[in-house]
Design an enzyme around this catalytic site. Structure first.
Site, PDB file in Angstrom:
ATOM      1  N   ARG A  97       1.139  -1.516  -0.130  1.00 25.65           N
ATOM      2  CA  ARG A  97      -0.088   0.065  -0.065  1.00 25.65           C
ATOM      3  C   ARG A  97       1.316   1.648   0.110  1.00 25.65           C
ATOM      4  O   ARG A  97       0.302   2.588  -0.294  1.00 25.65           O
ATOM      5  CB  ARG A  97      -0.646  -0.244   1.256  1.00 25.65           C
ATOM      6  CG  ARG A  97      -2.057  -1.414   0.883  1.00 25.65           C
ATOM      7  CD  ARG A  97      -3.480  -1.031   2.293  1.00 25.65           C
ATOM      8  NE  ARG A  97      -3.124  -1.521   2.445  1.00 25.65           N
ATOM      9  CZ  ARG A  97      -2.860  -3.264   2.577  1.00 25.65           C
ATOM     10  NH1 ARG A  97      -3.886  -3.587   2.105  1.00 25.65           N
ATOM     11  NH2 ARG A  97      -3.722  -3.607   4.251  1.00 25.65           N
ATOM     12  N   HIS A 145      -0.105   4.949  -1.420  1.00 15.63           N
ATOM     13  CA  HIS A 145       0.319   6.610  -0.271  1.00 15.63           C
ATOM     14  C   HIS A 145       1.490   7.682  -0.639  1.00 15.63           C
ATOM     15  O   HIS A 145       1.814   8.821  -0.708  1.00 15.63           O
ATOM     16  CB  HIS A 145       0.607   6.719   1.023  1.00 15.63           C
ATOM     17  CG  HIS A 145      -0.740   5.441   1.871  1.00 15.63           C
ATOM     18  ND1 HIS A 145      -2.201   6.560   3.088  1.00 15.63           N
ATOM     19  CD2 HIS A 145      -0.932   4.183   1.346  1.00 15.63           C
ATOM     20  CE1 HIS A 145      -2.814   5.335   3.579  1.00 15.63           C
ATOM     21  NE2 HIS A 145      -2.572   4.001   2.582  1.00 15.63           N
ATOM     22  N   ASN A 193      -2.070   8.275   7.167  1.00 17.25           N
ATOM     23  CA  ASN A 193      -1.437   7.365   8.050  1.00 17.25           C
ATOM     24  C   ASN A 193      -0.673   7.417   9.305  1.00 17.25           C
ATOM     25  O   ASN A 193       0.055   6.158   9.163  1.00 17.25           O
ATOM     26  CB  ASN A 193       0.869   8.300   6.928  1.00 17.25           C
ATOM     27  CG  ASN A 193       0.401   8.704   5.061  1.00 17.25           C
ATOM     28  OD1 ASN A 193      -0.708   8.007   4.926  1.00 17.25           O
ATOM     29  ND2 ASN A 193       1.249   9.485   4.514  1.00 17.25           N
ATOM     30  N   PRO A 206      -8.080   9.568   0.641  1.00 16.19           N
ATOM     31  CA  PRO A 206      -9.216   9.576   1.570  1.00 16.19           C
ATOM     32  C   PRO A 206      -8.833   9.177   2.812  1.00 16.19           C
ATOM     33  O   PRO A 206      -8.521   8.332   2.842  1.00 16.19           O
ATOM     34  CB  PRO A 206      -9.963   8.494   0.144  1.00 16.19           C
ATOM     35  CG  PRO A 206      -8.577   7.627  -0.557  1.00 16.19           C
ATOM     36  CD  PRO A 206      -7.163   8.429  -0.342  1.00 16.19           C
ATOM     37  N   HIS A 241      -7.290  -3.980  -1.207  1.00 10.93           N
ATOM     38  CA  HIS A 241      -7.059  -4.684   0.324  1.00 10.93           C
ATOM     39  C   HIS A 241      -7.781  -6.266   0.276  1.00 10.93           C
ATOM     40  O   HIS A 241      -8.076  -7.138   1.005  1.00 10.93           O
ATOM     41  CB  HIS A 241      -8.558  -3.935   0.621  1.00 10.93           C
ATOM     42  CG  HIS A 241      -8.356  -2.817   0.492  1.00 10.93           C
ATOM     43  ND1 HIS A 241      -9.332  -1.609   0.788  1.00 10.93           N
ATOM     44  CD2 HIS A 241      -7.499  -1.958   1.152  1.00 10.93           C
ATOM     45  CE1 HIS A 241      -8.491  -0.607   1.137  1.00 10.93           C
ATOM     46  NE2 HIS A 241      -7.025  -0.441   1.294  1.00 10.93           N
TER      47      HIS A 241
END
Length: 334
Positions: free
Chosen positions: A64, A68, A96, A165, A195
């Site tokens: 992920r 980010h 984060n 988001p 996910h």
């Protein structure tokens, strides 16, 4: 008077600037390090294999990082920079803090690469390679990544706060966000399939369980049996750092995530909303039926997201947490 020392510093500075410019102007392409660091991709994957054995959740966390990083001023490893007295890094940004983890994995990869070919492989490219490997090593697709990025010289916590988001986001907001980066509705749904592996904190779903949209009631989109499981995992007085699986097969990258959404068993609001919303629902249904369609769309989305660049000056960091020490001219004649 210009001394030999001055000339040497000027020469080194020029070499540094030329190197930076040449990398910055080059196009991203597969096998970028084939001549300068031919073992680079093998080294990254070897470290990721060891990490998968040591702590499987770390692999999902590293995957992920690409999201980010790339959404905030392009794929430039800005999110890896630690705070300094003059700069707030992105690690403590709202999306984060207490969420991103396993930065030490990137440190481990960087250390291995620096031993093999010092100063060659950027931290930004490490994120891209490690994200791909996280998917491939857990049963998902493998693909040729495009490489040749530079590492940013700064980070921007405010930009990260404003862009990334919330777990509460609905599909409409997510569509608008992705469109800002020329990523389609199809890309949004496929990339949400990241996910398929990993966990998330109770903090991210408490409102869904106990106060959806300020009603004081649970989200009606949650399957009743699944809601009982979540209530047990995340009671009202829970330590909100307790984690739950993002889908029913959290160690395997597959299309179970989409099957769960169809069944009302999405962990995050930002996941379940993809099935509730008419523009995204068709892709959720498609990927729940056809894993190959999901894999193909996921790879396409990861490549498109990986191409996001800010065009700002950069470098190849020696330490992914810190910018390099800049060459300096001597302040006086000697």
């Amino acid at each position: 008077m210009v001394t030999t020392n001055h000339l040497m510093i000027m020469f080194l500075s020029l070499i540094f600037l030329l190197h930076t410019a040449s990398v910055a102007l080059s196009d991203l392409r597969p096998a970028f390090y084939s001549k300068t660091c031919p073992e680079a991709e093998f080294i990254v994957r070897d470290v990721m294999k060891k990490v998968l054995i040591r702590e499987p959740r770390s692999v999902a966390s590293v995957m992920r990082f690409q999201f980010h990083d790339c959404f905030v001023n392009g794929c430039d490893a800005s999110m890896l920079l630690d705070d300094t007295p003059t700069m707030l890094g992105e690690k403590l940004a709202l999306s984060n803090i207490n969420s991103l983890r396993s930065f030490e994995v990137i440190d481990e990869v960087k250390e291995a690469l620096e031993k093999a070919c010092p100063g060659i492989v950027s931290c930004a490219d490490i994120i891209i390679m490690a994200s791909r490997d996280a998917v491939a090593l857990t049963g998902g697709p493998n693909w040729n990544v495009r490489l040749g990025r530079l590492d940013s010289l700064t980070a921007n916590q405010e930009d990260s706060n404003n862009i990334m988001p919330s777990p509460r986001a609905n599909a409409s907001a997510l569509i608008n966000l992705f469109q800002n980066y020329n990523l389609s509705v199809k890309d949004l749904v496929a990339l949400s399939g990241s996910h398929s592996i990993g966990k998330a904190r109770c903090f991210s779903i408490m409102f869904r369980l106990y106060n959806q949209s300020g009603t004081g009631k649970p989200d009606p989109a949650i399957d009743p049996d699944y809601r009982k499981e979540l209530n047990k995992l995340c009671p009202i007085d829970v330590d909100q750092n307790v984690t739950g699986n993002l889908d029913a097969t959290p160690l395997v990258f597959d299309n179970q995530y989409f099957k769960d959404l169809v069944g009302g068993r999405g962990f995050l609001n930002s996941d379940q909303t993809l099935f509730s919303f008419h523009q995204t629902r068709e892709f959720v249904e498609l990927y729940s039926r056809d894993q190959y369609e999901f894999f193909d769309a996921f790879v396409e989305g990861m490549l498109k997201m990986g191409d996001l660049q800010s065009g700002r000056p950069g470098e190849v960091r020696k330490n992914c947490r810190l910018v390099n020490v800049r060459p300096a001219f001597a302040s006086s004649d000697s």
